[in-house]
Write a protein that holds these residues in place. Structure first.
Motif, PDB file in Angstrom:
ATOM      1  N   TYR A   1       0.799  -1.234  -0.125  1.00 20.75           N
ATOM      2  CA  TYR A   1       0.058   0.026  -0.024  1.00 20.75           C
ATOM      3  C   TYR A   1       0.746   1.083   0.203  1.00 20.75           C
ATOM      4  O   TYR A   1       0.493   2.187  -0.497  1.00 20.75           O
ATOM      5  CB  TYR A   1      -1.022   0.061   1.091  1.00 20.75           C
TER       6      TYR A   1
ATOM      7  N   ILE B   1       1.458   1.676  -3.817  1.00 16.83           N
ATOM      8  CA  ILE B   1       0.151   1.909  -4.303  1.00 16.83           C
ATOM      9  C   ILE B   1      -0.137   3.400  -3.945  1.00 16.83           C
ATOM     10  O   ILE B   1      -0.580   4.395  -4.761  1.00 16.83           O
ATOM     11  CB  ILE B   1      -0.958   1.141  -3.658  1.00 16.83           C
TER      12      ILE B   1
ATOM     13  N   THR C   1       2.313   5.867  -5.820  1.00 22.10           N
ATOM     14  CA  THR C   1       1.519   5.920  -7.445  1.00 22.10           C
ATOM     15  C   THR C   1       0.396   7.036  -7.514  1.00 22.10           C
ATOM     16  O   THR C   1       0.327   7.802  -8.295  1.00 22.10           O
ATOM     17  CB  THR C   1       1.354   4.521  -8.040  1.00 22.10           C
ATOM     18  N   ARG C   2      -0.561   6.757  -6.569  1.00 26.30           N
ATOM     19  CA  ARG C   2      -1.760   7.524  -6.521  1.00 26.30           C
ATOM     20  C   ARG C   2      -1.365   9.027  -6.324  1.00 26.30           C
ATOM     21  O   ARG C   2      -1.963   9.782  -6.989  1.00 26.30           O
ATOM     22  CB  ARG C   2      -2.824   7.002  -5.681  1.00 26.30           C
TER      23      ARG C   2
ATOM     24  N   ASN D   1       0.290  10.606  -9.116  1.00 28.38           N
ATOM     25  CA  ASN D   1      -0.439  10.811 -10.323  1.00 28.38           C
ATOM     26  C   ASN D   1      -1.453  12.212  -9.905  1.00 28.38           C
ATOM     27  O   ASN D   1      -1.604  13.024 -10.987  1.00 28.38           O
ATOM     28  CB  ASN D   1      -1.514   9.718 -10.518  1.00 28.38           C
TER      29      ASN D   1
ATOM     30  N   ILE E   1      -5.343  -4.860  -6.696  1.00 23.69           N
ATOM     31  CA  ILE E   1      -5.143  -3.482  -6.645  1.00 23.69           C
ATOM     32  C   ILE E   1      -4.031  -2.800  -7.195  1.00 23.69           C
ATOM     33  O   ILE E   1      -3.942  -1.629  -7.945  1.00 23.69           O
ATOM     34  CB  ILE E   1      -5.223  -3.269  -5.140  1.00 23.69           C
ATOM     35  N   GLY E   2      -2.846  -3.412  -7.002  1.00 24.89           N
ATOM     36  CA  GLY E   2      -1.876  -2.770  -7.718  1.00 24.89           C
ATOM     37  C   GLY E   2      -1.864  -2.657  -9.218  1.00 24.89           C
ATOM     38  O   GLY E   2      -1.536  -1.617  -9.931  1.00 24.89           O
ATOM     39  N   LYS E   3      -2.245  -3.871  -9.810  1.00 25.31           N
ATOM     40  CA  LYS E   3      -2.322  -3.864 -11.262  1.00 25.31           C
ATOM     41  C   LYS E   3      -3.464  -2.858 -11.765  1.00 25.31           C
ATOM     42  O   LYS E   3      -3.200  -2.220 -12.885  1.00 25.31           O
ATOM     43  CB  LYS E   3      -2.702  -5.063 -11.797  1.00 25.31           C
ATOM     44  N   ALA E   4      -4.434  -2.427 -10.973  1.00 31.36           N
ATOM     45  CA  ALA E   4      -5.444  -1.633 -11.280  1.00 31.36           C
ATOM     46  C   ALA E   4      -4.747  -0.106 -11.284  1.00 31.36           C
ATOM     47  O   ALA E   4      -5.217   0.807 -12.257  1.00 31.36           O
ATOM     48  CB  ALA E   4      -6.859  -1.820 -10.548  1.00 31.36           C
ATOM     49  N   GLU E   5      -3.652  -0.016 -10.631  1.00 33.20           N
ATOM     50  CA  GLU E   5      -2.859   1.318 -10.654  1.00 33.20           C
ATOM     51  C   GLU E   5      -1.835   1.195 -11.765  1.00 33.20           C
ATOM     52  O   GLU E   5      -1.070   2.101 -11.762  1.00 33.20           O
ATOM     53  CB  GLU E   5      -2.383   1.518  -9.368  1.00 33.20           C
TER      54      GLU E   5
ATOM     55  N   SER F   1      -7.500   7.054  -2.806  1.00 32.77           N
ATOM     56  CA  SER F   1      -7.642   6.904  -4.241  1.00 32.77           C
ATOM     57  C   SER F   1      -6.784   8.293  -4.774  1.00 32.77           C
ATOM     58  O   SER F   1      -6.653   9.349  -4.191  1.00 32.77           O
ATOM     59  CB  SER F   1      -9.077   6.897  -4.740  1.00 32.77           C
ATOM     60  N   THR F   2      -6.418   8.376  -6.230  1.00 36.63           N
ATOM     61  CA  THR F   2      -6.154   9.390  -6.960  1.00 36.63           C
ATOM     62  C   THR F   2      -7.040  10.593  -6.720  1.00 36.63           C
ATOM     63  O   THR F   2      -6.491  11.878  -6.269  1.00 36.63           O
ATOM     64  CB  THR F   2      -5.908   9.175  -8.422  1.00 36.63           C
TER      65      THR F   2
END
Length: 220
Positions: A13, A16, A19-20, A23, A77-81, A199-200
């Motif tokens: 996380y 994750i 990354t968010r 972004n 979840i990671g792949k969705a990002e 979330s982003t």
């Protein structure tokens, strides 16, 4: 704007959330200084390499089939990002040396180098199943971003930056940080604490509210 945040390279996380957050910053075109602080989630680990399924089953007191399901959910979840997560097949080790390597990279005062090595350390464990206590792995990561091989090796063979890692973890306690990721966002005289990998869009809303002075109405 400056964001001080506690994370661990062993924490999916944390990557994750990173990354968010990146972004959100990029979409808002903000000028932000990021400063990662060390937070070792698994300080009790020795240098034994433990498959993540076994570690999860032991840590949470659950059967391995349930641990596999939990890990797959995190991978998804990671792949969705857009991250090539393979956390299910990772092998967990202590992360202190990875944090020390990041501290060493910070001493070069090169923001691009710091960002690159941060991402590569996350990817090594979470995407590539590489042990973060391996000197070979850490030297490869360091040299790939332009650090000197002999300097990295000398640093890893010494106790350099161990105190700095410890100070980060003491500061986490003083600031009430009990889990990662956790972000302290500073803008002028105002501060917003964001626990967890939002979330982003949630990150964008929080950053916009802080920048506009409307954080008094913000609940995170």
């Amino acid at each position: 704007m400056k964001i001080i945040y506690w994370s661990d390279f062993n924490c999916p996380y944390s990557y994750i959330g990173y990354t968010r957050l990146k972004n959100a910053i990029n979409e808002l075109k903000l000028d932000v200084e990021l400063d990662m602080k060390a937070f070792e989630l698994e300080q009790e680990l020795d240098d034994e390499i433990i498959p993540m399924v076994n570690h999860y089953a032991r840590k949470y007191g659950i059967p391995e089939f349930q641990a596999k399901d939990m890990l797959k959910e995190i991978d998804d979840i990671g792949k969705a990002e857009g991250l090539d997560f393979d956390y299910s097949n990772a092998k967990i080790t202590p992360s202190k040396d990875a944090h020390r390597l990041l501290k060493f990279a910070k001493s070069k005062n090169n923001p691009d180098l710091i960002e690159n090595i941060t991402v590569k350390l996350f990817e090594a464990f979470l995407c590539e199943n590489k042990p973060l206590n391996s000197q070979e792995v850490l030297v490869d990561i360091g040299t790939s971003v332009g650090l000197d091989e002999s300097e990295i090796t000398n640093m890893l063979n010494s106790n350099s930056y161990e105190i700095e890692v410890q100070i980060d973890e003491e500061d986490a306690k003083l600031n009430g940080v009990q889990a990662v990721p956790c972000y302290f966002v500073e803008n002028s005289e105002e501060m917003l604490v964001i626990p967890g990998a939002l979330s982003t869009e949630e990150f964008k809303n929080a950053l916009k509210d802080l920048k506009s002075g409307k954080i008094e109405s913000k609940t995170l």
